[in-house]
Design a protein around this motif. Sequence first.
Motif, PDB file in Angstrom:
ATOM      1  N   HIS A   1     -38.452 -25.615 -21.130  1.00  0.00           N
ATOM      2  CA  HIS A   1     -37.179 -25.056 -21.409  1.00  0.00           C
ATOM      3  C   HIS A   1     -37.449 -23.505 -21.076  1.00  0.00           C
ATOM      4  N   PRO A   2     -37.089 -22.773 -20.409  1.00  0.00           N
ATOM      5  CA  PRO A   2     -36.974 -21.176 -20.093  1.00  0.00           C
ATOM      6  C   PRO A   2     -35.894 -20.777 -21.365  1.00  0.00           C
TER       7      PRO A   2
ATOM      8  N   CYS B   1     -31.574 -21.982 -23.613  1.00  0.00           N
ATOM      9  CA  CYS B   1     -32.220 -22.440 -22.555  1.00  0.00           C
ATOM     10  C   CYS B   1     -31.457 -21.664 -21.267  1.00  0.00           C
TER      11      CYS B   1
ATOM     12  N   LEU C   1     -28.227 -26.596 -25.958  1.00  0.00           N
ATOM     13  CA  LEU C   1     -29.529 -25.898 -26.196  1.00  0.00           C
ATOM     14  C   LEU C   1     -29.292 -24.387 -26.348  1.00  0.00           C
TER      15      LEU C   1
END
Length: 490
Positions: free
Chosen positions: A422-423, A473, A483
């Motif tokens: 997850h960036p 994310c 997210l």
Amino acid sequence: MTISRRAVLLGATAAGAASFAPSALGRMPLSRDTLPRSAPVRHLTLAAAEMEVPLLGPDKPKTAGFCAYNGTPFLTWRAPAGTRLMVDFENNLPTPTTVHWHGIRVPYLSDGVAPLTQQPVPAGGRFSYDVPLPDPGFYFFHPHCDETGQVGRGLFALLMVDDPAEAKLGFDLEHIIAVKDWRLDADGRWLPMFTDEGASTAGTFGTVRATNGSVIPPRVEAPAYGDVRLRVIVADSTRTIEFGCETSDAAIIAVDGQALTPLPLSKLPDEVWRMGPAMRLDVHVHMPGPGEEVKVFDYRTAEPYLLTTLVAVDKGRKKTSFKPKALPAAKAPLPDVSRAQKRDFIVQTSAGATAIAPPLPPDDPLAKALIDSFCVGDKTFWAINRNSWGAGADLRLPPPLDTLKDGDSYRLSITNVTKHVHPMHLHGHVFRVLSSTKKTTIPPYLADTVMTEPNETVEIAFKAASGDWVFHCHILEHMDAGLMGWFRVA
Ligand code: C2O
Ligand code: CU
């Protein structure tokens, strides 16, 4: 396309949609400015519209419904640092959109996040963005409303903020590598960008890989023994790459546009830098002798994917050894790490996450309007500290993850307990990546998006600036599926 059902009612219901009004927390933050009012101003017009583009290649069917700014796929704007852009935006798409200035320290009311900082711009609507450019670097802008669908169909543009002092470094060539895949069938028609299977796992990948829009990896000529500045961006909604070059004469000189002490690729684990959606890298490559090539790869796939080939051509230069060029130091405000207040965040699946407010009964007309009206999805697979933004019928703006104090420093520990990368991106700030439990040899650096691997804890620190800022994310389906959270800084 999954967007249309939600999009239909948007214009009509957006104004009444947010049942958690940001003002419920009391005093609204000041919309900070990061340049003096006397800064030089450029007035620009920006329009989003659909067009037809031959994405599959010259003799293949064209793709309709491509989305671009100003009729230009991969539009690139440049301006000197210290300039203020006053952007007159017009939405000529058939669906609502907004513009988010990724990585740029804008006043939050120009941050483009629907429904937090503005209502979506309906089809045919306009919005003015005040975009100060205090920090040199490589940025981009994209919608923050049906992002999965619109970015999936091409809607983003690059923004280079130049520092006049960089001219002295004497690069022979600047070359952009934009990684962006297309999700098309064999006839060039779009496939759904959001799938439950993808959104709940690593994301839904494109069917066709491309660099700078081309399915054929570009070949670029550069002077033999010359110095090339590669500016690499993953503009894809899903793909994570492992950036690497077939030469040891290459060094990272900026991450997310922020300069760092040159970091030779050869010093990195596996000699690659892992980049998820939205991440940028400036790389100095010193070219070999005439006729030789430097191949630039994504090494993440089983068969490395050739992104671009640099071809050395004789321009009469003599052989020199590689001396990485350091960019002028980054100027964004730095946190006081020794006094930073600690906050812990867990990135997790939504199984077991609690709803943040009791959902409306599904037959409540407002519940229906909310599902149809928000820019976020109506599915939830992910959560931050058990909070999902966009759970089933409960699509109201959630309360913030936390309220922070303007000017104070914070240290966030982010632990990824899922099976996927997850960036994580924080709006409105440049943060310092302090440490990682997995990448222990990389010195601290500045960024606006940081990769979190399964079972990794990453620590970042930043000096909080007034505004309402999302933290999410950047795999766009993950964001659309819960997210995402937000901070109020006041
Ligand atoms: Cu590229 Cu929320 O942003
Ligand atoms: Cu994610």
